[in-house]
Design a protein around this motif. Structure first.
Motif, mmCIF file in Angstrom:
data_model
loop_
_atom_site.group_PDB
_atom_site.id
_atom_site.type_symbol
_atom_site.label_atom_id
_atom_site.label_comp_id
_atom_site.label_asym_id
_atom_site.label_seq_id
_atom_site.Cartn_x
_atom_site.Cartn_y
_atom_site.Cartn_z
ATOM 1 N N GLY A 124 0.815 -1.205 0.000
ATOM 2 C CA GLY A 124 0.000 0.000 0.000
ATOM 3 C C GLY A 124 0.846 1.250 0.000
ATOM 4 N N VAL A 125 0.173 2.365 0.286
ATOM 5 C CA VAL A 125 0.810 3.674 0.326
ATOM 6 C C VAL A 125 0.571 4.280 1.704
ATOM 7 C CG1 VAL A 125 0.780 5.999 -0.630
ATOM 8 C CG2 VAL A 125 0.555 4.047 -2.147
ATOM 9 N N VAL A 126 1.622 4.845 2.281
ATOM 10 C CA VAL A 126 1.553 5.498 3.593
ATOM 11 C C VAL A 126 1.974 6.948 3.422
ATOM 12 C CG1 VAL A 126 2.547 5.565 5.907
ATOM 13 C CG2 VAL A 126 2.035 3.386 4.858
ATOM 14 N N GLY A 127 1.202 7.872 4.031
ATOM 15 C CA GLY A 127 1.552 9.282 4.031
ATOM 16 C C GLY A 127 1.984 9.708 5.418
ATOM 17 N N GLU A 128 3.156 10.343 5.523
ATOM 18 C CA GLU A 128 3.680 10.816 6.801
ATOM 19 C C GLU A 128 3.801 12.330 6.775
ATOM 20 O OE1 GLU A 128 7.435 8.971 7.590
ATOM 21 O OE2 GLU A 128 6.513 7.068 8.160
ATOM 22 N N LEU A 129 3.226 12.973 7.759
ATOM 23 C CA LEU A 129 3.347 14.414 7.934
ATOM 24 C C LEU A 129 4.601 14.673 8.754
ATOM 25 C CD1 LEU A 129 2.034 17.204 7.565
ATOM 26 C CD2 LEU A 129 0.794 16.794 9.683
ATOM 27 N N LYS A 130 5.519 15.442 8.203
ATOM 28 C CA LYS A 130 6.793 15.726 8.864
ATOM 29 C C LYS A 130 6.645 16.920 9.794
ATOM 30 C CE LYS A 130 9.104 12.792 6.310
ATOM 31 N NZ LYS A 130 9.759 11.620 6.766
ATOM 32 N N GLY A 131 7.324 16.833 10.926
ATOM 33 C CA GLY A 131 7.356 17.929 11.873
ATOM 34 C C GLY A 131 8.797 18.383 12.061
ATOM 35 N N PRO A 132 9.061 19.193 13.075
ATOM 36 C CA PRO A 132 10.437 19.607 13.322
ATOM 37 C C PRO A 132 11.280 18.432 13.835
ATOM 38 C CG PRO A 132 8.987 20.399 15.052
ATOM 39 C CD PRO A 132 8.114 19.765 14.016
ATOM 40 N N LEU A 133 12.576 18.529 13.652
ATOM 41 C CA LEU A 133 13.527 17.484 14.045
ATOM 42 C C LEU A 133 13.137 16.154 13.415
ATOM 43 C CD1 LEU A 133 14.046 18.391 17.810
ATOM 44 C CD2 LEU A 133 15.536 18.960 15.914
ATOM 45 N N PHE A 135 10.320 14.517 14.325
ATOM 46 C CA PHE A 135 8.903 14.335 14.605
ATOM 47 C C PHE A 135 8.160 13.990 13.314
ATOM 48 C CE2 PHE A 135 8.929 17.580 18.339
ATOM 49 C CZ PHE A 135 9.983 16.911 18.902
ATOM 50 N N LYS A 136 7.237 13.053 13.410
ATOM 51 C CA LYS A 136 6.426 12.688 12.254
ATOM 52 C C LYS A 136 5.134 12.042 12.738
ATOM 53 C CE LYS A 136 8.785 8.304 11.658
ATOM 54 N NZ LYS A 136 9.573 7.462 10.778
ATOM 55 N N ARG A 137 4.135 12.018 11.846
ATOM 56 C CA ARG A 137 2.857 11.400 12.162
ATOM 57 C C ARG A 137 2.308 10.769 10.896
ATOM 58 N NH1 ARG A 137 -2.536 12.954 11.749
ATOM 59 N NH2 ARG A 137 -1.958 15.029 11.091
ATOM 60 N N VAL A 138 1.946 9.496 10.991
ATOM 61 C CA VAL A 138 1.295 8.816 9.872
ATOM 62 C C VAL A 138 -0.164 9.275 9.863
ATOM 63 C CG1 VAL A 138 0.583 6.589 8.927
ATOM 64 C CG2 VAL A 138 2.833 6.826 9.980
ATOM 65 N N PHE A 139 -0.609 9.826 8.735
ATOM 66 C CA PHE A 139 -1.972 10.330 8.672
ATOM 67 C C PHE A 139 -2.780 9.688 7.548
ATOM 68 C CE2 PHE A 139 -0.085 12.763 5.372
ATOM 69 C CZ PHE A 139 -1.103 13.091 4.498
#
Length: 177
Positions: A124-133, A135-139
Motif C-alpha cells: 500500500g501507500v503510507v503518508g507521513e506528515l513531517k514535523g520539526p527534528l 517528529f512525524k505522524r502517519v496520517f
C-alpha cells in the motif's frame, strides 16, 4: 558520585517514559516525538555504564540501592530495545519513498511511501506528515495501491487519489480498495 546515581536513575526513568510514549504513538498514530529506537538504546547503554560507576560510591546505602535499581532497569530496557529493533528489522517489510510534497504556504511537508510487507501482509501507500527534528505522524494509509495522485486544495487540505484529507485535523485516514 552521589549526584551521579540520581542523574542515572532519572535518565533511565526518562528513557522508559520515552519508550512507552513511542509505543503509544505508533499504536494510536499520534505525533512521534521520541528519537529513533537506536538512539534510546545507546542512551540506555550509557545509563548502564553510569549505574556501574555509581557502585564506586559507598558513602551510604541509598546510593547503592539507586545504583542497583538503575542497573536492573537499564539491563531490562536494553534487552527490550534489542528485541524490538531485531523484530522490526526482520518483519517490517520494505518502505520506498514515492514522493515528497509541500503545502502552498510551505508549513506542511508530507512524504508518501510505498510499503510492501511481502509474504506477511499486503502492500500500500503510507503518508507521513513531517514535523520539526525527527517528529512525524502517519496520517494516511491506502491498501493495495502503489501510486498517489496529489493535489493541494488549500494550505491544510490535500486531495490524495480523489479523497480530500485535512492534515491539521489529527485524524488517520485508511482506505481499502
Amino acid at each position: 558520585m552521589r549526584k551521579l546515581s540520581w542523574v542515572d536513575l532519572f535518565l533511565v526513568l526518562f528513557l522508559y517514559f520515552i519508550s512507552i510514549y513511542s509505543l503509544y504513538s505508533h499504536m494510536n498514530n499520534k505525533w512521534l516525538v521520541s528519537p529513533p529506537n537506536y538512539v534510546i538504546l545507546i542512551l540506555s547503554i550509557l545509563g548502564l555504564a553510569l549505574a556501574i560507576l555509581g557502585f564506586k560510591d559507598t558513602s551510604n546505602k541509598s546510593t547503592k540501592v539507586r545504583s542497583w535499581i538503575s542497573t536492573v532497569l537499564s539491563v531490562v530496557l536494553i534487552f527490550i530495545l534489542l528485541g524490538a529493533l531485531s523484530f522490526t528489522s526482520i518483519f517490517s517489510g520494505s518502505k520506498q519513498l514515492l514522493t515528497t510534497t509541500h503545502s502552498p504556504d510551505k508549513h506542511n511537508t508530507i512524504s508518501f511511501y510505498k510499503t510492501d510487507a511481502g509474504a506477511m501482509g499486503s502492500f500500500g501507500v503510507v503518508g507521513e506528515l513531517k514535523g520539526p527534528l525527527w517528529f512525524k505522524r502517519v496520517f494516511y494509509y491506502e491498501g493495495k495501491t502503489d501510486q498517489v495522485d496529489l493535489e493541494w486544495v488549500d494550505n491544510h487540505t490535500i486531495s490524495i487519489n480523489d479523497q480530500k484529507v485535512n492534515v491539521s485535523s489529527g485524524e488517520m485516514v485508511r482506505r481499502s480498495p
